[in-house]
Motif scaffolding. Structure first.
Motif, PDB file in Angstrom:
ATOM      1  N   SER A   2      18.537  50.245 -74.301  1.00 40.17           N
ATOM      2  CA  SER A   2      18.921  48.924 -74.815  1.00 40.17           C
ATOM      3  C   SER A   2      18.675  48.832 -76.316  1.00 40.17           C
ATOM      4  N   GLU A   3      17.626  49.508 -76.787  1.00 37.04           N
ATOM      5  CA  GLU A   3      17.333  49.500 -78.230  1.00 37.04           C
ATOM      6  C   GLU A   3      18.399  50.273 -79.003  1.00 37.04           C
TER       7      GLU A   3
ATOM      8  N   GLY B 229      25.379  48.099 -81.755  1.00 39.98           N
ATOM      9  CA  GLY B 229      26.007  46.794 -81.927  1.00 39.98           C
ATOM     10  C   GLY B 229      25.914  46.297 -83.355  1.00 39.98           C
ATOM     11  N   ASP B 230      24.748  46.504 -83.989  1.00 43.92           N
ATOM     12  CA  ASP B 230      24.582  46.108 -85.386  1.00 43.92           C
ATOM     13  C   ASP B 230      25.581  46.831 -86.284  1.00 43.92           C
ATOM     14  N   ALA B 231      25.845  48.092 -85.950  1.00 44.10           N
ATOM     15  CA  ALA B 231      26.795  48.867 -86.742  1.00 44.10           C
ATOM     16  C   ALA B 231      28.191  48.254 -86.660  1.00 44.10           C
ATOM     17  N   PHE B 232      28.609  47.863 -85.460  1.00 42.45           N
ATOM     18  CA  PHE B 232      29.932  47.265 -85.310  1.00 42.45           C
ATOM     19  C   PHE B 232      29.990  45.866 -85.914  1.00 42.45           C
ATOM     20  N   LYS B 233      28.881  45.151 -85.850  1.00 41.21           N
ATOM     21  CA  LYS B 233      28.846  43.832 -86.501  1.00 41.21           C
ATOM     22  C   LYS B 233      29.033  43.976 -88.003  1.00 41.21           C
ATOM     23  N   ALA B 234      28.367  44.986 -88.576  1.00 40.03           N
ATOM     24  CA  ALA B 234      28.501  45.216 -90.013  1.00 40.03           C
ATOM     25  C   ALA B 234      29.920  45.664 -90.359  1.00 40.03           C
ATOM     26  N   LEU B 235      30.542  46.407 -89.464  1.00 34.63           N
ATOM     27  CA  LEU B 235      31.917  46.835 -89.698  1.00 34.63           C
ATOM     28  C   LEU B 235      32.867  45.650 -89.676  1.00 34.63           C
ATOM     29  N   GLY B 236      32.577  44.685 -88.817  1.00 36.10           N
ATOM     30  CA  GLY B 236      33.392  43.479 -88.744  1.00 36.10           C
ATOM     31  C   GLY B 236      34.058  43.305 -87.390  1.00 36.10           C
ATOM     32  N   LEU B 237      33.748  42.191 -86.734  1.00 31.63           N
ATOM     33  CA  LEU B 237      34.289  41.935 -85.402  1.00 31.63           C
ATOM     34  C   LEU B 237      35.152  40.675 -85.341  1.00 31.63           C
TER      35      LEU B 237
ATOM     36  N   ALA C 190      25.521  43.409 -73.613  1.00 32.79           N
ATOM     37  CA  ALA C 190      24.659  42.286 -73.994  1.00 32.79           C
ATOM     38  C   ALA C 190      23.673  42.713 -75.074  1.00 32.79           C
ATOM     39  N   SER C 191      23.157  43.937 -74.975  1.00 35.98           N
ATOM     40  CA  SER C 191      22.233  44.442 -75.988  1.00 35.98           C
ATOM     41  C   SER C 191      22.945  44.674 -77.314  1.00 35.98           C
ATOM     42  N   MET C 192      24.204  45.089 -77.260  1.00 34.31           N
ATOM     43  CA  MET C 192      24.960  45.350 -78.482  1.00 34.31           C
ATOM     44  C   MET C 192      25.292  44.071 -79.235  1.00 34.31           C
ATOM     45  N   PHE C 193      25.665  43.007 -78.503  1.00 33.57           N
ATOM     46  CA  PHE C 193      26.233  41.834 -79.165  1.00 33.57           C
ATOM     47  C   PHE C 193      25.438  40.549 -78.956  1.00 33.57           C
ATOM     48  N   ASP C 194      24.327  40.629 -78.226  1.00 36.22           N
ATOM     49  CA  ASP C 194      23.413  39.493 -78.039  1.00 36.22           C
ATOM     50  C   ASP C 194      24.040  38.321 -77.287  1.00 36.22           C
ATOM     51  N   ILE C 195      25.171  38.557 -76.660  1.00 39.15           N
ATOM     52  CA  ILE C 195      25.825  37.512 -75.874  1.00 39.15           C
ATOM     53  C   ILE C 195      26.416  38.141 -74.619  1.00 39.15           C
TER      54      ILE C 195
END
Length: 230
Positions: free
Chosen positions: A101-102, A108-116, A134-139
């Motif tokens: 999960s970590e 997930g942080d990497a894809f968030k920084a890339l732009g979703l 859920a661990s990747m995107f917190d939702i």
């Protein structure tokens, strides 16, 4: 003049030069055939799926430009399975490990920084993929049944769900991902999907044709995002 030869000895006729020459040419020919066979073996060996984390493969693939246009499908394998590891479970043993999960959180942080903002995200309904998403995107991520039983159908289903000018990110399973890689990699080389690795496919918005760009391991995604900012 009589020849002094031990009793019982048999005379050996000298080997004609023509025979020696023919043998020499045969050896040269055999050596050439062996060299050609080795060359053909190397030439015909299937090319592996490109690791975008190595060398300049990331830039050469045109991935960032395709992402900005919303032309990419990303297939992410779930994180480390609890039932196949001695690491502590996140919860139920049908899900993923805490360590997994970590790692998923970092990916997930990497894809968030890339732009979703121009991406649609779906997950397989199995617990290990639900927990990974859920661990990747917190939702909670919407699930799709076609992402679980998908070895023979994922390629077509992902194209059916790919919207024009929107990237599609799918959290699914190794067998499904490997089937897509095999279908798109014309060399026929096998692809082994690791935990939380991502396979990238670009889809031509005109003809809808998919093209395999390569893959990225979890530990390479941070470099992937750093490159997108340069």
């Amino acid at each position: 003049m009589p020849t002094n030869r031990p009793a019982g000895a048999t005379a050996v006729a000298p080997t004609p030069l023509s025979v020696l020459w023919r043998n020499k040419r045969l050896l040269v020919l055999l050596a050439a055939i062996a060299a050609l066979a080795s060359l053909l073996t190397l030439t015909l060996q299937p090319e592996p799926v490109v690791d975008l984390g190595e060398d300049n493969h990331m830039d050469e693939s045109g991935l960032f430009a395709s992402w900005d246009k919303g032309d990419v499908v990303v297939l992410v394998r779930h994180a480390e399975r609890c039932d196949r590891s001695s690491n502590p479970c996140l919860g139920d043993d049908e899900g993923i490990t805490i360590a997994g999960s970590e790692t998923a959180d970092d990916v997930g942080d990497a894809f968030k920084a890339l732009g979703l903002s121009n991406a649609d995200i779906f997950s397989s309904p199995l617990l290990r993929t639900v927990q990974t998403a859920a661990s990747m995107f917190d939702i909670s991520i919407a699930t799709q049944d076609w992402l679980s039983s998908c070895r023979k159908s994922l390629k077509q289903n992902m194209l059916n769900h790919k919207q024009t000018q929107r990237n599609l990110l799918l959290v699914t399973h190794s067998g499904c991902i490997e089937s897509v890689a095999k279908a798109l990699n014309t060399s026929g080389a096998e692809y082994d999907s690791e935990y939380t690795s991502a396979l990238f496919v670009s889809v031509d918005k005109q003809g809808g044709r998919p093209r395999l760009l390569g893959y990225m391991k979890a530990d390479g995604l941070e470099r992937f995002v750093d490159g997108s900012k340069s």
